[in-house]
Write a protein that holds these residues in place. Structure first.
Motif, PDB file in Angstrom:
ATOM      1  N   ILE A  33       1.098  -1.084  -0.157  1.00  0.00           N
ATOM      2  CA  ILE A  33      -0.005  -0.173   0.112  1.00  0.00           C
ATOM      3  C   ILE A  33       1.005   1.195   0.150  1.00  0.00           C
ATOM      4  O   ILE A  33       1.716   1.208   0.870  1.00  0.00           O
ATOM      5  N   ARG A  34       0.976   2.001  -1.120  1.00  0.00           N
ATOM      6  CA  ARG A  34       1.888   3.086  -1.313  1.00  0.00           C
ATOM      7  C   ARG A  34       1.583   4.348  -1.178  1.00  0.00           C
ATOM      8  O   ARG A  34       0.334   4.733  -1.509  1.00  0.00           O
ATOM      9  N   GLY A  35       2.281   5.007  -0.318  1.00  0.00           N
ATOM     10  CA  GLY A  35       2.453   6.530  -0.316  1.00  0.00           C
ATOM     11  C   GLY A  35       0.983   7.218   0.543  1.00  0.00           C
ATOM     12  O   GLY A  35       0.997   8.360   0.447  1.00  0.00           O
ATOM     13  N   GLY A  36       0.417   6.429   1.076  1.00  0.00           N
ATOM     14  CA  GLY A  36      -0.599   6.777   2.108  1.00  0.00           C
ATOM     15  C   GLY A  36      -0.216   7.626   3.550  1.00  0.00           C
ATOM     16  O   GLY A  36       1.064   7.468   3.958  1.00  0.00           O
ATOM     17  N   ARG A  37      -1.038   8.369   4.324  1.00  0.00           N
ATOM     18  CA  ARG A  37      -0.616   8.880   5.487  1.00  0.00           C
ATOM     19  C   ARG A  37      -1.082   7.747   6.465  1.00  0.00           C
ATOM     20  O   ARG A  37      -2.139   7.492   6.570  1.00  0.00           O
ATOM     21  N   VAL A  38       0.060   7.064   6.996  1.00  0.00           N
ATOM     22  CA  VAL A  38      -0.430   5.962   7.765  1.00  0.00           C
ATOM     23  C   VAL A  38      -0.635   6.412   9.472  1.00  0.00           C
ATOM     24  O   VAL A  38       0.176   7.253   9.764  1.00  0.00           O
ATOM     25  N   ILE A  39      -1.939   6.271   9.626  1.00  0.00           N
ATOM     26  CA  ILE A  39      -2.215   6.642  11.236  1.00  0.00           C
ATOM     27  C   ILE A  39      -2.390   5.380  12.213  1.00  0.00           C
ATOM     28  O   ILE A  39      -3.564   4.714  11.848  1.00  0.00           O
ATOM     29  N   ALA A  69       5.411  -6.137  -5.687  1.00  0.00           N
ATOM     30  CA  ALA A  69       4.480  -7.015  -5.001  1.00  0.00           C
ATOM     31  C   ALA A  69       3.649  -7.278  -6.040  1.00  0.00           C
ATOM     32  O   ALA A  69       3.543  -6.761  -7.249  1.00  0.00           O
ATOM     33  N   ALA A  70       3.103  -8.430  -5.845  1.00  0.00           N
ATOM     34  CA  ALA A  70       2.059  -8.915  -6.711  1.00  0.00           C
ATOM     35  C   ALA A  70       0.949  -8.077  -6.976  1.00  0.00           C
ATOM     36  O   ALA A  70       0.236  -8.002  -8.181  1.00  0.00           O
ATOM     37  N   ASP A  71       0.451  -7.240  -5.886  1.00  0.00           N
ATOM     38  CA  ASP A  71      -0.531  -6.449  -6.122  1.00  0.00           C
ATOM     39  C   ASP A  71      -0.277  -4.955  -5.144  1.00  0.00           C
ATOM     40  O   ASP A  71       0.571  -5.030  -4.336  1.00  0.00           O
ATOM     41  N   THR A  72      -0.634  -3.896  -5.764  1.00  0.00           N
ATOM     42  CA  THR A  72      -0.406  -2.522  -5.103  1.00  0.00           C
ATOM     43  C   THR A  72      -1.667  -1.792  -4.979  1.00  0.00           C
ATOM     44  O   THR A  72      -2.439  -1.815  -5.896  1.00  0.00           O
ATOM     45  N   VAL A  73      -1.876  -0.912  -3.860  1.00  0.00           N
ATOM     46  CA  VAL A  73      -2.673  -0.148  -3.526  1.00  0.00           C
ATOM     47  C   VAL A  73      -2.085   1.327  -3.582  1.00  0.00           C
ATOM     48  O   VAL A  73      -1.265   1.655  -2.753  1.00  0.00           O
ATOM     49  N   ASP A  74      -2.562   2.060  -4.563  1.00  0.00           N
ATOM     50  CA  ASP A  74      -2.081   3.283  -4.497  1.00  0.00           C
ATOM     51  C   ASP A  74      -2.788   4.461  -3.459  1.00  0.00           C
ATOM     52  O   ASP A  74      -4.163   4.741  -3.554  1.00  0.00           O
ATOM     53  N   ALA A  75      -2.175   4.729  -2.278  1.00  0.00           N
ATOM     54  CA  ALA A  75      -3.022   5.448  -1.167  1.00  0.00           C
ATOM     55  C   ALA A  75      -2.678   6.877  -1.118  1.00  0.00           C
ATOM     56  O   ALA A  75      -2.774   7.431  -0.211  1.00  0.00           O
ATOM     57  N   ARG A  76      -1.906   7.422  -2.103  1.00  0.00           N
ATOM     58  CA  ARG A  76      -1.543   8.696  -2.294  1.00  0.00           C
ATOM     59  C   ARG A  76      -2.668   9.660  -1.903  1.00  0.00           C
ATOM     60  O   ARG A  76      -3.813   9.493  -2.434  1.00  0.00           O
ATOM     61  N   GLY A  77      -2.547  10.810  -0.860  1.00  0.00           N
ATOM     62  CA  GLY A  77      -3.732  11.455  -0.554  1.00  0.00           C
ATOM     63  C   GLY A  77      -4.615  10.920   0.475  1.00  0.00           C
ATOM     64  O   GLY A  77      -5.708  11.737   0.592  1.00  0.00           O
ATOM     65  N   LYS A  78      -4.473   9.747   0.787  1.00  0.00           N
ATOM     66  CA  LYS A  78      -5.334   8.948   1.586  1.00  0.00           C
ATOM     67  C   LYS A  78      -4.732   8.457   3.071  1.00  0.00           C
ATOM     68  O   LYS A  78      -3.635   8.577   3.097  1.00  0.00           O
TER      69      LYS A  78
END
Ligand SMILES: [Zn+2]
Length: 394
Positions: A33-39, A69-78
């Protein structure tokens, strides 16, 4: 000039370094899961991070994780947060319920007393087939929720029947629910709670009480609660609110929190929260330990909508995003043992993750008396990862 032996040795060292390097740089994960704000309030983390997952568990939480990774989630801005936990829902009444709330980011749930000893098998069957972890509280009223009131007829609060049902279903029943409002238990409220406690203590389980508009004074009821028990609908307006007319939290309520009783939101649809009561309670500094929806199949048409929406309702009362996330993740995980390894993105934890969007603008929020307030931030569910696998959006 190297001789043959030195050359081979140097080549071997180089190959070993290369092999190690490849391992470090070409790590292969199941999902990133890439680039998100991890809280993640469980470790006080609030930063832009990647989250890598392998074998159904969190493998790394770092800035810019290298590797595939076999799968990616683009979480930029989330926002990327631990999977949400809803400790008061009724999704166990509907076969479609668990799948619906999974779309909302809910990766663990407790059905709070939909059914009693006579029909508990129905919610247990749904919990058993639920994609995410689901457990149930048994209603002390043996027929479960009844339109005419679960325990208006006191014989329905049947200690023997409840004990028998629990002893046969210890893997799925995680507590006892006592609904105590005047239209549910009438004048029986105190005795119903006493019986619920009698059942629960013999299995070392918690009791959850549904408070608000009881006939008995709340202090008298709360005095029957032990460490680990839960009060749901803490924002219920008078009569018998947790706060008095002069803005003081009842002494019995303060004492209950000191001895380890939890206080939960339980949004719901009728009689459970009113903005003026919320204002007074938040101002007194008595904040909920957990958010929960009191979800039902019609929640998208009521002011509940979903757990992220319920969490957003207190942003205008001083609660931060981190405070709200904690109350739907790590705090909830402390209440029920089956959730103890959830509510965190710690390396090694089961990879249950909610990706949320925090939108800014004007949003209308409802209490359960059809009063509206306008808030300026609202959380929306965006993606759910359960056991390391991204759940398709429906
Ligand atoms: Zn409920």
């Amino acid at each position: 000039m190297l001789n043959r032996r030195q050359f081979l040795s140097a080549a071997a060292t180089g190959a070993a370094i290369l092999a190690r390097g490849q391992k470090a740089f070409a790590a292969k994960y199941d999902l990133i899961i890439r680039g998100g704000r991890v809280i993640d309030p469980s470790v006080r983390l609030n930063a832009i991070r990647d989250v890598a997952i392998s074998g159904g568990r969190i493998a790394a939480v770092e800035a810019a994780i290298a590797g595939d990774a076999a799968d990616t989630v683009d979480a930029r801005g989330k926002l990327v947060v631990p999977g949400l936990l809803d400790i008061h829902t009724h999704c166990g009444r509907f076969t479609t319920g668990p799948g619906l709330v999974l779309q909302d980011g809910v990766t663990g749930w407790v059905d709070a007393g939909s059914k009693g000893a006579d029909n508990i098998g129905e919610t247990i069957a749904i919990a058993r087939s639920s994609p995410q972890q689901g457990r149930v509280l048994i209603n002390i009223g043996r027929a479960g929720i009844l339109p005419e009131g679960d325990t208006m007829n006191l014989t329905r609060a049947d200690v023997g029947a409840a004990r028998d049902a629990i002893s046969k279903n210890l893997d799925f029943i995680v507590g006892v629910k006592a609904r105590l409002s005047r239209d549910v238990a009438g004048e029986n409220d105190y005795e119903v709670l006493r019986r619920a406690q009698e059942v629960a203590t013999s299995f070392n389980l918690p009791v959850m009480i549904h408070m608000g508009q009881t006939i008995s004074p709340l202090g008298k009821l709360v005095d029957l609660l032990k460490r680990g028990d839960i009060v749901t609908h803490l924002f219920a307006p008078p009569p018998n609110s947790i706060i008095d007319d002069s803005g003081h939290i009842l002494p019995e309520v303060l004492a209950a929190r000191r001895r380890g009783v939890w206080f939960d939101v339980g949004n719901g649809q009728t009689g459970h929260m009113r903005w003026d009561t919320i204002t007074a309670i938040m101002k007194a500094g008595f904040w909920p330990d957990t958010f929960s929806t009191d979800w039902n199949a019609n929640s998208h048409e009521t002011g509940v909508i979903d757990l992220p929406n319920c969490m957003s309702k207190l942003f205008g009362y001083g609660m931060t995003i981190d405070d709200a996330i904690a109350r739907a993740t790590v705090n909830a995980a402390r209440i029920f043992p089956f959730l103890n390894d959830r509510g965190t993105l710690n390396v090694g934890a089961p990879a249950d993750v909610a990706v949320l969007e925090l939108r800014k603008g004007n949003f209308e929020f409802l209490d359960t008396y059809k009063n509206k307030i306008t808030g300026h931030q609202r959380l929306f569910p965006s993606a759910t990862v359960l056991g390391g696998k991204q759940i398709p959006r429906s």
